[in-house]
Design an enzyme around this catalytic site. Structure first.
Site, PDB file in Angstrom:
ATOM      1  N   GLY A 215       0.307   6.927  -4.126  1.00  0.00           N
ATOM      2  CA  GLY A 215      -0.706   6.027  -3.252  1.00  0.00           C
ATOM      3  C   GLY A 215      -1.329   6.495  -2.272  1.00  0.00           C
ATOM      4  O   GLY A 215      -1.454   7.717  -1.846  1.00  0.00           O
TER       5      GLY A 215
ATOM      6  N   GLU B  30      -6.879   7.005  -6.881  1.00  0.00           N
ATOM      7  CA  GLU B  30      -5.590   7.545  -6.427  1.00  0.00           C
ATOM      8  C   GLU B  30      -4.799   7.934  -7.651  1.00  0.00           C
ATOM      9  O   GLU B  30      -4.005   9.332  -7.797  1.00  0.00           O
ATOM     10  CB  GLU B  30      -4.623   6.577  -5.861  1.00  0.00           C
TER      11      GLU B  30
ATOM     12  N   GLU C   5      -3.658  11.941  -8.996  1.00  0.00           N
ATOM     13  CA  GLU C   5      -2.202  12.341  -9.223  1.00  0.00           C
ATOM     14  C   GLU C   5      -2.107  12.660 -10.722  1.00  0.00           C
ATOM     15  O   GLU C   5      -1.202  13.591 -11.057  1.00  0.00           O
ATOM     16  CB  GLU C   5      -1.221  11.291  -8.999  1.00  0.00           C
TER      17      GLU C   5
ATOM     18  N   PRO D 289       6.646  -6.995   7.785  1.00  0.00           N
ATOM     19  CA  PRO D 289       6.147  -6.218   9.053  1.00  0.00           C
ATOM     20  C   PRO D 289       6.713  -4.744   9.032  1.00  0.00           C
ATOM     21  O   PRO D 289       5.977  -3.831   9.860  1.00  0.00           O
ATOM     22  CB  PRO D 289       6.351  -7.037  10.100  1.00  0.00           C
ATOM     23  N   ASP D 290       8.059  -4.899   8.816  1.00  0.00           N
ATOM     24  CA  ASP D 290       8.558  -3.459   9.031  1.00  0.00           C
ATOM     25  C   ASP D 290       8.940  -2.715   7.644  1.00  0.00           C
ATOM     26  O   ASP D 290       9.772  -1.912   7.684  1.00  0.00           O
ATOM     27  CB  ASP D 290       9.866  -3.909   9.535  1.00  0.00           C
TER      28      ASP D 290
ATOM     29  N   GLU E  77       5.956  17.816  -4.935  1.00  0.00           N
ATOM     30  CA  GLU E  77       6.429  17.736  -6.263  1.00  0.00           C
ATOM     31  C   GLU E  77       6.066  16.265  -6.922  1.00  0.00           C
ATOM     32  O   GLU E  77       5.857  15.310  -6.080  1.00  0.00           O
ATOM     33  CB  GLU E  77       7.935  17.546  -6.440  1.00  0.00           C
TER      34      GLU E  77
END
Lengths: 231, 231
Positions: free
Chosen positions: A48, A64, A68, A85-86, A117
């Site tokens: 991401g 993205e 990849e 939020p955390d 990797e």
DNA sequence: ACAAAAGTGTTGAGAGTACACCCATGC
DNA sequence: GCATGGGTGTACTCTCAACACTTTTGT
């Protein structure tokens, strides 16, 4: 991910993360990258990155993914947005998660500078993941199982031509149970979305199998009424 | 919405917008606010606002909704995230859209300082909407129709006690077609998620109707196999 | 010849659909 | 007594689920 972007301004940062599924080694696998920098340095995570200012969310996810995997034109759909939020120790970061299906043979993962990797891991026993990526993975897996039963997304896990046996394997792996071959074939063929390819048979160790491909304009069928599948 | 938040920093702003449905006046209606400031001043829009730094997306949606309707404990689920780069003329704003169902009689919309007016509009003929809110509304309406057929979310559009006739009206309004009464009643009752309330009957102009309510721990059934409904 | 996957039909059960009349109340 | 919504059963159809053997190839 670029740390600098997290703290800028008072707005949360927005990332797009992708859960890329494939069928490999007889099981459902997901594409992971090993993080090259903190936080969670060395931990596996979903691929991401940050959304750029000129692109839509869909475009960001596709970009993205192309970075990849080297593959564009893959099946990609928005899954859910995660915003506790955390969830990121660096600060407020909201992730718009996408869910992608690729045929294993057409994809060779590419390690870039942020990802030391890249690898495929079985969904049934993934390594510990960074952030809340285990929750995202569970959500995506549930969505995949659910969509198998009323759409034809499973075709996206196979190349453009496949046998009914190969398709049935995909269903059995994802649903985690055996399916009756006769019922399976009858139901798939009755959908009218496959045509037999007359360029030959799948030759192998045994009796050659018919090869099918989705009809040209086949956009994955969603249910109009009732389920398409209920094995 | 507060303009100042849009431009701060290099990150996009994040808003939460809610599509609040109810059944009123015999049709499916949606809650709209009239914008009190540019852009789209005077235009109708979905209720919403910026996510605060300490709250999750779900909490932000619930807070906004409580501010507009005065009601908490309403059915709320994340719908989809919208992020086209030019969806807001002020700059990059990503909207995480939610979808809510409320019983009409329990909600009295509240106008706040940003919204000079609040009102219910028929989904079938809404006024021109600000931003891409018409697209969000279409997405939400499609999701509601779809979920009617394999869950019991429709209960959320009614008070905690209702008659089968009232429930059938909800289904017919949203699906836009008449349903057979006998088949409808048989199917709903066979789900085993309603109990008859023995505190009385719905008295009115005609024969009193039995009153039902969802069983206590009934979290909206999602399908395990097959559809729950396919009228 | 044998191992392995391909391919093929039928039957019984359950769910969905269509359909019409009597009941209880307010006015 | 009549208008209005409440409440009930049955027959047909179709889909789903269970089940076993023959065919074709490579080795």
């Amino acid at each position: 991910m670029v740390d600098a972007q997290v703290a800028r301004g008072s707005n949360p940062a927005i990332t797009v993360d992708a859960v890329v599924f494939t069928i490999r080694e007889g099981c459902l696998q997901v594409l992971l990258i090993r993080r090259g920098r903190p936080p969670f340095q060395g931990r596996w995570a979903l691929p991401g990155g940050f959304v750029e200012s000129s692109e839509s969310l869909d475009q960001a996810a596709a970009r993205e993914l192309e970075e990849e995997t080297g593959v564009s034109e893959i099946y990609l759909e928005q899954l859910y947005s995660f915003g506790h939020p955390d969830r990121d120790p660096r600060g407020r970061v909201i992730s718009v998660a996408y869910f992608a299906l690729v045929p294993a043979k057409e994809v060779q993962p590419i390690a870039d500078d942020d990802a030391s990797e890249v690898g495929w891991y079985a969904v049934s026993g993934p390594p510990p993941l960074a952030f809340d990526h285990d929750e995202i993975l569970r959500t995506a897996t549930a969505r995949l199982r659910s969509k198998l039963e009323y759409t034809t997304v499973a075709f996206q896990l196979l190349p453009s031509r496949f046998t009914l046996g190969e398709l049935q394997d995909v269903y059995e792996i994802i649903l985690g149970r055996p399916l009756d071959k006769r019922n399976f074939r009858r139901k798939i063929l009755s959908l009218g979305v496959l045509t037999e390819w007359d360029g030959g048979r799948r030759t192998g160790r045994h009796r050659p199998a018919r090869i099918y491909s989705p009809i040209p304009d086949h956009a994955d069928r969603t249910r109009e009424k009732g389920t398409i599948f209920s094995f």
